[in-house]
Structures are given as structure tokens and as C-alpha cells.
Write a protein that holds these residues in place. Structure first.
Motif, PDB file in Angstrom:
ATOM      1  N   LEU A 111       0.837  -1.202   0.000  1.00 26.09           N
ATOM      2  CA  LEU A 111       0.000   0.000   0.000  1.00 26.09           C
ATOM      3  C   LEU A 111       0.872   1.253   0.000  1.00 26.09           C
ATOM      4  CD1 LEU A 111      -3.104   0.584   0.141  1.00 26.09           C
ATOM      5  CD2 LEU A 111      -2.783   0.992   2.565  1.00 26.09           C
ATOM      6  N   LEU A 112       1.953   1.234   0.775  1.00 34.53           N
ATOM      7  CA  LEU A 112       2.862   2.377   0.796  1.00 34.53           C
ATOM      8  C   LEU A 112       3.511   2.596  -0.567  1.00 34.53           C
ATOM      9  CD1 LEU A 112       4.605   1.993   4.261  1.00 34.53           C
ATOM     10  CD2 LEU A 112       3.389   4.031   3.446  1.00 34.53           C
ATOM     11  N   GLY A 113       3.766   1.514  -1.299  1.00 29.34           N
ATOM     12  CA  GLY A 113       4.308   1.644  -2.644  1.00 29.34           C
ATOM     13  C   GLY A 113       3.372   2.415  -3.552  1.00 29.34           C
ATOM     14  N   HIS A 114       2.061   2.154  -3.432  1.00 33.28           N
ATOM     15  CA  HIS A 114       1.081   2.889  -4.231  1.00 33.28           C
ATOM     16  C   HIS A 114       1.028   4.359  -3.824  1.00 33.28           C
ATOM     17  CE1 HIS A 114      -1.100  -1.205  -4.828  1.00 33.28           C
ATOM     18  NE2 HIS A 114      -0.138  -1.029  -5.706  1.00 33.28           N
ATOM     19  N   VAL A 115       1.151   4.624  -2.520  1.00 33.90           N
ATOM     20  CA  VAL A 115       1.169   6.011  -2.048  1.00 33.90           C
ATOM     21  C   VAL A 115       2.399   6.730  -2.588  1.00 33.90           C
ATOM     22  CG1 VAL A 115       1.300   7.495   0.000  1.00 33.90           C
ATOM     23  CG2 VAL A 115      -0.120   5.432   0.044  1.00 33.90           C
ATOM     24  N   ALA A 116       3.541   6.048  -2.564  1.00 28.37           N
ATOM     25  CA  ALA A 116       4.771   6.658  -3.085  1.00 28.37           C
ATOM     26  C   ALA A 116       4.623   7.016  -4.554  1.00 28.37           C
ATOM     27  CB  ALA A 116       5.946   5.700  -2.878  1.00 28.37           C
ATOM     28  N   GLU A 117       3.943   6.155  -5.320  1.00 27.28           N
ATOM     29  CA  GLU A 117       3.705   6.460  -6.739  1.00 27.28           C
ATOM     30  C   GLU A 117       2.862   7.713  -6.882  1.00 27.28           C
ATOM     31  OE1 GLU A 117       1.965   3.048  -8.555  1.00 27.28           O
ATOM     32  OE2 GLU A 117       3.735   1.778  -8.255  1.00 27.28           O
ATOM     33  N   ARG A 118       1.838   7.850  -6.048  1.00 19.61           N
ATOM     34  CA  ARG A 118       0.995   9.052  -6.082  1.00 19.61           C
ATOM     35  C   ARG A 118       1.812  10.304  -5.789  1.00 19.61           C
ATOM     36  NH1 ARG A 118      -4.812   8.001  -2.990  1.00 19.61           N
ATOM     37  NH2 ARG A 118      -5.664   6.461  -4.457  1.00 19.61           N
TER      38      ARG A 118
ATOM     39  N   LYS B  76       4.917  10.597  -6.405  1.00 19.63           N
ATOM     40  CA  LYS B  76       6.054  10.618  -7.329  1.00 19.63           C
ATOM     41  C   LYS B  76       7.391  10.465  -6.603  1.00 19.63           C
ATOM     42  CE  LYS B  76       3.799  13.231 -11.035  1.00 19.63           C
ATOM     43  NZ  LYS B  76       2.440  12.900 -10.564  1.00 19.63           N
ATOM     44  N   LEU B  77       7.403   9.532  -5.645  1.00 24.26           N
ATOM     45  CA  LEU B  77       8.623   9.198  -4.913  1.00 24.26           C
ATOM     46  C   LEU B  77       9.081   7.806  -5.335  1.00 24.26           C
ATOM     47  CD1 LEU B  77       7.636  10.330  -1.291  1.00 24.26           C
ATOM     48  CD2 LEU B  77       9.179  11.520  -2.868  1.00 24.26           C
ATOM     49  N   LYS B  78      10.366   7.662  -5.643  1.00 23.84           N
ATOM     50  CA  LYS B  78      10.930   6.361  -5.978  1.00 23.84           C
ATOM     51  C   LYS B  78      11.597   5.792  -4.732  1.00 23.84           C
ATOM     52  CE  LYS B  78      11.672   7.100 -10.940  1.00 23.84           C
ATOM     53  NZ  LYS B  78      12.669   7.067 -12.038  1.00 23.84           N
ATOM     54  N   LEU B  79      10.954   4.798  -4.135  1.00 22.95           N
ATOM     55  CA  LEU B  79      11.452   4.224  -2.883  1.00 22.95           C
ATOM     56  C   LEU B  79      11.703   2.734  -3.051  1.00 22.95           C
ATOM     57  CD1 LEU B  79       9.002   5.930  -0.340  1.00 22.95           C
ATOM     58  CD2 LEU B  79      11.217   6.751  -1.151  1.00 22.95           C
ATOM     59  N   ASP B  80      12.827   2.257  -2.515  1.00 22.33           N
ATOM     60  CA  ASP B  80      13.098   0.827  -2.579  1.00 22.33           C
ATOM     61  C   ASP B  80      12.348   0.101  -1.463  1.00 22.33           C
ATOM     62  OD1 ASP B  80      14.546   1.301  -0.241  1.00 22.33           O
ATOM     63  OD2 ASP B  80      16.482   1.301  -1.259  1.00 22.33           O
ATOM     64  N   THR B  81      12.381  -1.213  -1.539  1.00 23.86           N
ATOM     65  CA  THR B  81      11.627  -2.027  -0.583  1.00 23.86           C
ATOM     66  C   THR B  81      12.072  -1.788   0.848  1.00 23.86           C
ATOM     67  OG1 THR B  81      11.342  -3.734  -2.274  1.00 23.86           O
ATOM     68  CG2 THR B  81      10.947  -4.392  -0.001  1.00 23.86           C
ATOM     69  N   ALA B  82      13.385  -1.622   1.048  1.00 22.75           N
ATOM     70  CA  ALA B  82      13.897  -1.405   2.405  1.00 22.75           C
ATOM     71  C   ALA B  82      13.332  -0.130   3.019  1.00 22.75           C
ATOM     72  CB  ALA B  82      15.425  -1.357   2.387  1.00 22.75           C
ATOM     73  N   THR B  83      13.282   0.949   2.228  1.00 26.23           N
ATOM     74  CA  THR B  83      12.731   2.211   2.750  1.00 26.23           C
ATOM     75  C   THR B  83      11.249   2.069   3.041  1.00 26.23           C
ATOM     76  OG1 THR B  83      14.378   3.509   1.533  1.00 26.23           O
ATOM     77  CG2 THR B  83      12.405   4.675   2.272  1.00 26.23           C
ATOM     78  N   LEU B  84      10.525   1.362   2.179  1.00 25.77           N
ATOM     79  CA  LEU B  84       9.098   1.145   2.428  1.00 25.77           C
ATOM     80  C   LEU B  84       8.889   0.381   3.736  1.00 25.77           C
ATOM     81  CD1 LEU B  84       7.854   0.217  -1.160  1.00 25.77           C
ATOM     82  CD2 LEU B  84       7.445   2.352   0.073  1.00 25.77           C
ATOM     83  N   ARG B  85       9.746  -0.607   4.011  1.00 26.86           N
ATOM     84  CA  ARG B  85       9.630  -1.349   5.270  1.00 26.86           C
ATOM     85  C   ARG B  85       9.919  -0.437   6.460  1.00 26.86           C
ATOM     86  NH1 ARG B  85      12.635  -5.676   2.784  1.00 26.86           N
ATOM     87  NH2 ARG B  85      14.381  -5.259   4.190  1.00 26.86           N
TER      88      ARG B  85
ATOM     89  N   GLN C 276       2.770   9.062   5.355  1.00 20.99           N
ATOM     90  CA  GLN C 276       1.864   8.548   6.370  1.00 20.99           C
ATOM     91  C   GLN C 276       0.444   9.083   6.162  1.00 20.99           C
ATOM     92  OE1 GLN C 276       2.923   7.845  10.323  1.00 20.99           O
ATOM     93  NE2 GLN C 276       5.129   7.853   9.999  1.00 20.99           N
ATOM     94  N   HIS C 277       0.332  10.355   5.812  1.00 28.03           N
ATOM     95  CA  HIS C 277      -0.990  10.922   5.482  1.00 28.03           C
ATOM     96  C   HIS C 277      -1.615  10.129   4.331  1.00 28.03           C
ATOM     97  CE1 HIS C 277      -2.024  14.480   7.791  1.00 28.03           C
ATOM     98  NE2 HIS C 277      -0.776  14.932   7.727  1.00 28.03           N
ATOM     99  N   GLY C 278      -0.837   9.960   3.261  1.00 32.81           N
ATOM    100  CA  GLY C 278      -1.344   9.260   2.091  1.00 32.81           C
ATOM    101  C   GLY C 278      -1.716   7.822   2.384  1.00 32.81           C
ATOM    102  N   TYR C 279      -0.945   7.173   3.227  1.00 34.37           N
ATOM    103  CA  TYR C 279      -1.228   5.786   3.617  1.00 34.37           C
ATOM    104  C   TYR C 279      -2.579   5.685   4.306  1.00 34.37           C
ATOM    105  CZ  TYR C 279      -0.968   1.601   6.577  1.00 34.37           C
ATOM    106  OH  TYR C 279      -1.251   0.430   7.230  1.00 34.37           O
ATOM    107  N   GLU C 280      -2.847   6.566   5.256  1.00 34.69           N
ATOM    108  CA  GLU C 280      -4.122   6.523   5.977  1.00 34.69           C
ATOM    109  C   GLU C 280      -5.283   6.816   5.034  1.00 34.69           C
ATOM    110  OE1 GLU C 280      -4.451   5.397   8.953  1.00 34.69           O
ATOM    111  OE2 GLU C 280      -2.324   5.333   9.452  1.00 34.69           O
ATOM    112  N   LYS C 281      -5.090   7.763   4.112  1.00 34.87           N
ATOM    113  CA  LYS C 281      -6.157   8.120   3.166  1.00 34.87           C
ATOM    114  C   LYS C 281      -6.477   6.963   2.230  1.00 34.87           C
ATOM    115  CE  LYS C 281      -7.364  11.496  -0.420  1.00 34.87           C
ATOM    116  NZ  LYS C 281      -6.905  12.669  -1.214  1.00 34.87           N
ATOM    117  N   LEU C 282      -5.439   6.349   1.648  1.00 37.04           N
ATOM    118  CA  LEU C 282      -5.661   5.247   0.704  1.00 37.04           C
ATOM    119  C   LEU C 282      -6.253   4.037   1.415  1.00 37.04           C
ATOM    120  CD1 LEU C 282      -5.417   4.183  -2.147  1.00 37.04           C
ATOM    121  CD2 LEU C 282      -3.028   3.567  -1.680  1.00 37.04           C
ATOM    122  N   LYS C 283      -5.813   3.795   2.627  1.00 39.28           N
ATOM    123  CA  LYS C 283      -6.352   2.673   3.403  1.00 39.28           C
ATOM    124  C   LYS C 283      -7.858   2.863   3.639  1.00 39.28           C
ATOM    125  CE  LYS C 283      -4.607   2.453   7.487  1.00 39.28           C
ATOM    126  NZ  LYS C 283      -5.716   2.979   8.293  1.00 39.28           N
TER     127      LYS C 283
END
Length: 580
Positions: free
Chosen positions: A119-126, A128-137, A178-185
């Protein structure tokens, strides 16, 4: 045969019996490592059921892992208290939420996320942030910490300067994620594990009928590992208990090793002041370890808040008392091979492999151990983490190195490998942060360490061939196997023989532990490792890291564990120091 009430008390020591007989009102069990706290908890509950003080269906025993909850249920069944609910905080709250949601909100309970990263990966796309898996974790871990700590977005943003930023994010980006994560969830009608606790707490606070039904169902509460309670769990527990007094908490401040995830030992330490009439019991008789091991553990924690002074039960002392050894090695690989050889000798002398464990601070330290044990023909199993070559970043790196080796030749091996790994996030200097980003770097750095072990003249292609062979040879070990585990994942377990590797500055304590509180947490983590050992304990450290480029000093904690030597003596009281 179900034991009688008298029989339930007969097998307890004096302090365990005091705790078992204190059935009504607040009770605080300060239970040191190896003091039989699970026995005390289960016999107390079973004694309450056997005497009629407790109705089984109205007792809730809470803990933090499904394994611990299953162990409680099994022991309670054997003692005639099978009707008692033994659950984790999350499973108890989720069960209640599924029951009350249709009544209070209507409709079906939102679906539960099994993880945050996607879900955080989708938020990062919104964003326009390029984040690797480690940063998402790491961001997922930050979300969990913020929510269990009860912080608003603004308060979380203010904490970042002292706490540190996940990955290479700015404070604004971290909060926006974190804002985007709560909204998308919310858009997807989903909840995470922290929402389960938050939502259930909100229902009890705002709906009197929910509070009444919850408190009618459960009247007697027992909380194991109370030192690991977060502010959110503490809030929910208080709401479950209400204005009643039947609460028994059990814990050990010296085993608080999850402060980074929100655990607050002060709830345990301050329990007697919050409940002045509480029965306070100190379990300090250790049934696990030799007095030699216990003395070293006591010295490590002496003077720390809430530290218990353990002493060995006379009946548990073995006839042969092995000294604690402290060994220096020239390198990580030499350390791994030295430990492997000692294990071979131990097994040859009659020790069972499953009664041997090697503990370490971070997952990447397992790589050298896997190689050394495989060379020595010793079966092993890794607890609480994936095998080194099964880590996602290692799989990706091996594939990238293999692909590059087809087209690159003629360059120095170090340059070829480092160029590929730099593209995956490796750098010569480690990131000044903790969490998945740091673990990813450690994994890639371990691969760089293999370059230093390669024979002179090894080509890039030959190097990757060897990597592929290493990856392919990792067959699943048998049950009769030595255990490899991080210090964190070893909590709650015990073995006859324990080896703790990496007892050096930068590993124990870890190099990103800079504040007094962080150093104290590292000390407690080592204490947990030391107290896993029943009969033999060996600590070791390497004087250099990969490629002899990183000289190390022995851990400051080793000196704390060693008994002050007599005048003129140079031998550590905790054991012997050697060089292999």
C-alpha cells in the motif's frame, strides 16, 4: 489427571506460591530470566479456577506472540483451566472488533492488511517518490511506532529530528507518506493491526454498551511480558479492566528490548505506585542457568532501573561448572570458523545439536556462520529470519552480479562487484540509521566481504559461479540442528550451550546506538542473550571487519560482565580471554 488446588501449589517455590495465592486485587510479578514465570502464571490461574475464585470463561491471559499464547493455552489445559482465553493483544481486540463492528458501525468489518509495504508503494507512486523495498519497510515501521505511541502527524513530524528519518526521505515526505497511507487505506475500506487496537479502544470509550459487554465478559486479566506494553496497548488494557482491580502484570525491566517499537518499561516499574495496595512479588530464583552465568548477567545489569538480582536454585546447579569464555579472533570468518570448531568438539563430546545456539546482533552475521558450519558438516537452522541467500536484496544482488559478469571482464574484481552493488544501494560507508535500510546495506556489504576472501586472480565470472554454488547448496537442515538466531528472536528461548558472536563496539552495542537510552537497550539485549544459556556460555568478537578495513574494539559490556580482578591478576573473572 487434573491436579487438585493443593497440588497446584505444592510444586511452587515460596515467591511463586505468594503470587499464586494472590488471586484478587492488583498483583505485580517482577520475574527475572529463568525464574519460572510461565509456571507461576499458569499455576496462579489454575489455582484460581480450582478454588472457585475464577470462572474460566471470565479470565483473559494476554501476551505478545502467538507462540507464547499457544504455550499458555497448552499448559492451562494440562492444569484443568482449558476454558481460559490466552491470546495476544491483537487477536483479542480483533475478535471483539469483528463482534461489535456490525452492531456499532454496521456492515462488514474492514479487511485486515497483512502488510503495509504494498500500500505504501502505491502512495509513493501518487507522491512521485521512488522508494526501494527497504525504505518502504522502514516507513511501515515508523507508522506502527507513531500509532502505538499515540502521536499525531504533527507530533510525529516534530520527533523526526531526534528519531532520525527513514531512508533518504525528508521530514515532509515522511509525514506525507503517512498521510497518504491513511487516506488510501480508508478509500479501500482496510485497516491495519494498529487500527484494530485503536478502533476497539475508541468503541469502548464512546459506546457504553460496548464497554459494558466487554467488561461483563472478562473480569480477571493477566498480562505477560508487561515491560513490552506500548502506550496504545496500555490504553486498551485500562479500558478492558475499567474501574475493577483484578489485574496481574508480569515482566522484567531488564528484558525490555523493543523500546524502538514503542514498548515502555515504566508501566511495569510504576505499577506499584499506581496501585499502592498491589501485591508485589519478586521472582529471583533462577532455575535455568549456572551461578557463573547468573553472576555475569547480574553484573551487566547492576544498578539499572528495575534490575533483579538472580541467584541459582541449588537443585539446578550442575556438577561441572563451565567457565564463561571470551575469545578474540582476527576476522569475522575466523570467528565463525572458531565457533564452528568448538561446536564440532562439543557435539563429539555428546552434546545434542538442538541444545546449541549461536546468537548475533544482526541477520547478516549469519552468512559467515552458515559457511563455517557447512564446512564443518554441522546441521543448522535459522530462527526468526530468512537464510542469507533467501533475503530479497541478496537474491537481487546475485542475479545482477551474474548478469553483469557475462559482459564485463578484465577489470579488478573489487571494481566489478562494487559497481554493481552501488547500483543497488551499497556504499563504502554505512547509512547512519537503523531498520531495513541498514539491514539491506549490511547484506550487500557482506557480499562485498566475499570479494576479500576470493583467491588472487579470481575473475568476475568465477566469483559469480561460486556465489551461485553457495546459493544452490543451502538445503533445509534437519530438526537435530544448531540454532542460529538474532538476540531479539532468541527472547523466551533457552539452550544448554550458547555462543554469542560479535561482542564488539559497533555490533553490541550497535553503532547507531548513540544516546544513553539506546546504549541501555543494547545492554538489555545482551543480557537477554546471556540468560538464554543453561550450562555453557561463550562470547567472541572479531578484531577486524570484512577485508581488514574496519578495525574493531571489544564491547564495553565485556568489561562490565567481568568480575574485578584481584591485585596483580590479569585473568577476567567472567571467564578466559583467548586469541584464535
Amino acid at each position: 489427571m487434573i491436579p487438585s488446588a493443593d497440588a497446584l501449589l505444592a510444586g511452587l517455590d515460596e515467591q511463586q506460591r505468594v503470587a499464586a495465592e494472590a488471586l484478587i486485587g492488583p498483583v505485580c510479578m517482577l520475574a527475572g530470566a529463568g525464574t519460572g514465570k510461565t509456571r507461576a502464571i499458569t499455576h496462579r490461574i489454575a489455582y484460581g479456577v480450582a478454588t472457585g475464585a475464577y470462572t474460566p470463561s471470565r479470565v483473559m491471559a494476554l501476551t505478545f506472540t502467538t507462540r507464547a499464547a499457544a504455550e499458555l493455552r497448552g499448559r492451562l489445559r494440562e492444569l484443568g483451566a482449558g476454558g481460559v482465553a490466552a491470546r495476544t493483544f491483537h487477536s483479542a481486540a480483533l475478535s471483539q472488533l469483528n463482534f461489535f463492528w456490525p452492531q456499532v458501525v454496521g456492515g462488514q468489518t474492514p479487511s485486515l492488511l497483512d502488510g503495509k509495504a504494498r500500500l505504501l508503494g502505491h502512495v509513493a507512486e501518487r507522491l512521485k517518490l521512488k522508494l526501494d523495498t527497504a525504505t518502504l519497510r522502514d516507513v511501515a515501521g515508523e507508522i506502527e511506532w507513531r500509532k502505538v505511541s499515540g502521536l499525531s502527524f504533527a507530533a510525529y513530524g516534530s520527533s523526526l529530528e531526534a528519531r532520525g528519518l527513514p531512508g533518504r526521505l525528508t521530514a515532509e515526505q515522511a509525514v506525507d507518506l503517512q498521510h497518504g497511507y491513511e487516506k488510501l487505506k480508508d478509500e479501500r475500506h482496510q485497516i491495519d493491526f494498529e487500527d484494530v487496537l485503536l478502533t476497539m479502544a475508541g468503541m469502548i470509550e464512546q459506546e457504553p454498551s460496548v464497554a459494558m459487554q466487554v467488561r461483563e465478559q472478562y473480569r480477571f486479566f493477566v498480562v505477560d511480558e508487561y515491560q513490552d506494553v506500548s502506550p496504545l496497548q496500555h490504553q486498551l488494557l485500562n479500558l478492558w479492566v475499567g474501574d475493577r482491580r483484578e489485574l496481574c502484570v508480569v515482566g522484567d525491566a531488564s528484558q525490555t528490548i523493543y523500546s524502538f517499537a514503542g514498548a515502555r518499561a515504566e508501566y511495569l516499574l510504576e505499577f506499584p505506585s499506581r496501585h499502592p495496595d498491589a501485591t508485589v512479588v519478586r521472582l529471583e530464583q533462577n532455575y535455568r542457568s549456572t551461578q557463573t552465568i547468573i553472576d555475569a548477567a547480574n553484573r551487566l545489569m547492576r544498578g539499572r532501573p528495575g534490575a533483579l538480582m538472580l541467584h541459582a536454585a541449588a537443585a539446578s546447579e550442575p556438577a561441572v561448572k563451565a567457565p564463561i569464555t571470551v575469545t578474540a579472533h582476527p576476522s569475522d570468518m575466523a570467528e565463525a570458523r572458531g565457533v564452528a570448531q568448538k561446536i564440532v568438539e562439543l557435539i563429539a563430546a555428546g552434546a545434542r545439536p538442538e541444545e546449541v545456539a549461536v546468537l548475533y546482533r544482526i541477520n547478516v552475521q549469519a552468512a559467515a556462520l552458515e559457511t563455517a558450519l557447512a564446512e564443518a558438516g554441522v546441521s543448522y537452522q535459522i530462527r526468526g529470519s530468512k537464510r542469507f541467500f533467501e533475503l530479497p536484496e541478496v537474491k537481487q544482488a546475485v542475479m545482477s552480479l551474474r548478469a553483469a559478469s557475462v559482459s564485463i571482464s578484465g577489470e579488478p574484481l573489487f571494481k566489478s562487484v562494487s559497481d554493481v552493488l552501488r547500483g543497488l544501494g551499497w556504499s563504502q560507508s554505512p547509512p547512519e540509521t537503523r531498520g531495513a535500510v541498514r539491514e539491506r546495506w549490511e547484506s550487500l556489504n557482506a557480499l562485498m566481504g566475499l570479494v576479500d576472501q576470493a583467491a588472487p586472480g579470481t575473475t568476475f565470472r568465477a566469483f559469480t559461479d561460486e556465489l551461485m554454488e553457495r546459493q544452490a547448496s543451502q538445503h533445509e537442515p534437519t530438526v537435530a540442528a544448531v540454532t542460529l538466531a538474532t538476540l531479539h528472536s532468541a527472547k523466551g528461548l533457552e539452550w544448554d550451550n550458547v555462543y554469542i558472536i560479535g561482542a564488539s563496539e559497533g555490533l553490541v552495542p550497535i553503532n547507531y546506538a548513540n544516546t544513553p537510552d539506546q546504549i541501555d537497550e543494547e545492554r538489555r539485549l545482551l543480557y537477554v542473550g546471556v540468560t538464554r544459556a543453561r550450562q555453557r556460555l561463550a562470547l567472541s568478537w572479531a578484531e577486524t571487519g570484512a577485508g581488514a578495513r574496519a578495525p574493531r574494539d571489544r564491547s564495553r559490556f565485556l568489561a562490565e560482565m567481568e568480575r574485578p580482578a584481584a591485585p596483580g591478576s590479569r585473568t577476567p573473572g567472567a571467564g578466559s580471554a583467548a586469541r584464535s
